[in-house]
Each structure stands twice: as C-alpha cells, then as structure tokens.
Motif scaffolding. Structure first.
Motif: not given
Length: 429
Positions: A55-64, A68-69, A187-189
């Motif tokens: 989940g945290l990796s998804n946040i990082l890759l969506s908005n560095r 939260s990342a 997905i939501g994050a």
C-alpha cells in the motif's frame, strides 16, 4: 565342515504392536500439524507486513511527494523481520520423513512462495526509479502474497484432523478477505494520491468488495463462536467514514489533496489491523487445537500401553477373524481372555476414532472440493467470455437460480462441457 549358524526365527508380530503403531503414527502426524500451525501463524504475520508495504509503495509510485510514503522504510524493515521469523517454522517441518500423510503439495507451495519472495529486493529497487511502474509493483507484491496464501490453503486441504482443518479453513478465508481489503487499500490510496480513479480501477474496487464479502461468509461458516463474536465486535461493525470514502472512490470523483490519501490509508489500515486481530485469534485457536489434539493422542497412547501390557513375558494372545461387523470382527483365543478383551476394546476404540475422523474430514474436504470446482468454473468463464472474477461468480449464480440448481451443479456442468470440447479438439488434431 563347519555349518553356518542357523538363522534366528523372526520375532512374532503381535496385534498390540500394530495398535500402538497406529496411535504413534497419529501422534507423528499431529506433531507435523503443530509445526504446520506455527508455519501458518508466521505466514500470517509476513502477509500482513507485505500488504502494508504494498500500500505504501503504491502511494510512493502515485505521488512521491506524499507524506504517507515516508512510512515505507519502516514497513520494509517490518517485512524483513517477519520474513526472518518465517524460517524457524519452515525448518521444523519434517521434509525428510513426513509423517502427516502426503505433504508434497504443501512443500511445493512453500517452494513457490520462497521463489516468489526472491523477486522482492529487485522490485523494491525498481520502485526507486522515477519511471517505475505502479502496476508491476502491485503485481509483484500480490503474486507473493497469493503464493503465501496458497501455503495456508494447502495446509487446510491436507490436514488430517477435522477440528484443525476447520480452524485452518476459517483462517485462510479471513486471510484471503484481508488480502482483498489490502488490495482495495492500495488501489484507493493510489487513486487519491493521483487525484483520479479511472473506470477500470473503479470496477476493480467493486470486484474486491464483492470478493471480501464472499470470503467473510466462508470464514463465518467455519470459525469458532469466539472468533465469530470477535469479528462482529471489530471489523464486522462497519465504519461510516470508511464507507463514505469508499463511495467516493467508486464514483470516481476524487477531491484533491494529501489529506484524503492519509485519511483513506489510516482508516483502511485500522480496518485491516482489526481483521488481523481476528486472524491472530484464529491462529491462537489453531495452535491450541493442535496442542490439545496432540495431548489427547499422547494420553490415549499411554492408556493403551497400560491396557495392552501382558501379565508376564511368555504370555501370548491369539486373535481370530469371525464374521460380522467391526465390533464382532475379532475374538480372543482361549489362552488370553483378559488381555484379549483389552485388545479388542482398544481396536474398537481406535477404529471408531478413525471412522469418526474420516467422516468429518470427508465433509470438510467435500466443501473444499466444491470451492475448487466453482473456482475452476469461474476461471473458464473468465477465459472464454472475458469476465472479471465477480462477474463470473454472478453469472454462475444467475444460472443456478434460473435452473433451480446448486452452484456446484452448474460448475460441474460447465467443467464437463470443457472436458468434452477438449476431447473433440484432441480428436480433430
């Protein structure tokens, strides 16, 4: 000429030797099940850490730039700690002399999971690059988790004790539901972090919601009353704030800002942590069940050893077969009536015990087999009609309702058609 010494006559095998061997074999299997329960508990902890890291990796890759990342390095460290803890129960499994039946499938699942875990360091490194693929990262983590869940499923499928098997099925179901909840969190994050949720992502979230509900229904069917109550008091209660954010994502109208990302991640994490608490309770119940079964079998063995002890070293008991049912199949010889009756009692007790286990296991394995058949039928629909997993499930359910048949009957019919078509293709070639 010196003649070779006469061979020693083989020791006479007695009925009680095999009665005790039967119980000792059961105990060896329960020891293996205890180690399997410890393995399942360790897998549960590792999956939970991997879900958070994903989940945290998804946040990082969506908005560095997302705050939260910043939690990702700690999440990676937690995963490594859980992975190290997995090796002890793996080492305790008897790979050289498995005594709990055919464990080859379980060992194969473990091998697949360990192989998938080898890709994790490379994926973490790839995620550092500015051009890293969020889809590739999600697929890598999800594949690892799916393989670890496969270990739990195989443990349940190959279990030889009904009570332990029920506990394993309940635990697998809640773990699978939690994995789908983890995918929904990721997905939501990513959607909130990116400020958009396309139609495919919205449909995927709806599919995940439907899958979670089905997993929880299975969990509630097999879980013990205490675990059911823990579910109703925890994640089963629902959360209005979570439902509101979930509706926003399903609608695709996402408000901008990092506050929504953090709110979604915190709420879904709290929900998943509550599911993990239920999972931990199931793990404790599973291990307690394994220890209780082992203690009971050891006590029964000691009791049988006392019952079968001959009064003197030269005492022999003869058993003869007679017509009739299980209770009348053996009769004691004239020379050993007291001990003969003891042997008969133990044989009958062990036979009744094994028969009861077989009957309960047959029921449980029938449930697992039905589930596997339905999953195969859904995969067939997904392959040939291009449906998603929930859509395939709904199609099967609609066919069952329209024809007034059980879901498993529709699944069998579809699989039979597939077999016929495959046979015709082979003939045509």
């Amino acid at each position: 000429m010196t003649l070779p010494p006469a061979p020693h006559p083989p020791a006479r095998l007695r009925a009680q030797d095999f009665i005790l061997a039967s119980k000792q074999s059961e105990i060896a299997g329960l020891h293996q099940l205890l180690h399997t329960g410890e393995l399942v508990t360790a897998v549960s902890a590792l999956v939970h850490c991997l879900q958070r890291e994903r989940g945290l990796s998804n946040i990082l890759l969506s908005n560095r730039a997302s705050p939260s990342a910043r939690q990702l390095p700690q999440a990676i460290q937690d995963t490594e700690t859980a992975l190290a803890a997995l090796h002890l129960p793996l080492a305790r499994l008897d790979r050289a002399h498995p005594q709990a039946g055919n464990l080859s499938r379980l060992f194969n699942r473990v091998a697949g999971a360990l192989y998938a875990l080898e890709a994790l360091p490379a994926q973490r490194e790839a995620n550092r690059a500015p051009t890293a693929s969020r889809t590739a990262s999600m697929n890598c983590y999800s594949d690892i988790i799916a393989r670890l869940l496969g270990v739990v499923f195989e443990a349940a499928d190959g279990c030889g004790d009904p009570a332990i098997s029920r506990a394993l099925i309940a635990m697998f179901s809640v773990m699978q539901g939690k994995e789908l909840a983890g995918q929904e969190r990721a997905i939501g994050a990513a959607g909130f972090a990116a400020g958009e949720m396309d139609a495919a992502a919205q449909q995927q979230q709806l599919d995940l919601i439907d899958g979670q509900e089905r997993c929880i229904q299975t969990f509630l069917t097999f879980a013990d009353p205490a675990s059911q109550a823990a579910w109703q008091a925890g994640p089963g209660q629902g959360n209005p704030a979570f439902e509101r954010l979930r509706r926003i994502l399903c609608a695709g109208r996402l408000p901008p800002g990092d506050d929504q990302v953090q709110a979604w991640f915190d709420i879904t994490t709290a929900r998943i942590d509550a599911m993990k608490s239920v999972e931990d309770q199931l793990a404790a119940a599973l291990n307690a069940c394994c220890r209780a079964a082992l203690a009971g079998a050891q006590q029964a063995l000691e009791s049988q050893q006392l019952s079968l002890a001959p009064p003197d070293a030269g005492y022999t008991v003869l058993l003869a077969a007679t017509p009739g049912g299980e209770a009348a199949r053996y009769s004691a010889g004239e020379l050993g009536a007291p001990l003969g009756r003891a042997i008969l009692d133990v044989i009958q007790q062990q036979a009744q015990h094994l028969q009861q286990l077989s009957a309960e296991l047959a029921t449980l394995r029938a449930s697992l087999s039905e589930r596997q058949q339905i999953e195969r039928a859904k995969a067939l629909l997904m392959q040939h009609r291009g449906l998603s997993e929930p859509e395939a499930h709904k199609a099967l359910r609609s066919l069952a309702m329209a024809q007034n048949k059980k879901l498993i009957e529709i699944a069998h019919a579809l699989l039979a058609v597939e077999t016929v078509l495959a046979a015709k293709e082979d003939v045509a070639r």
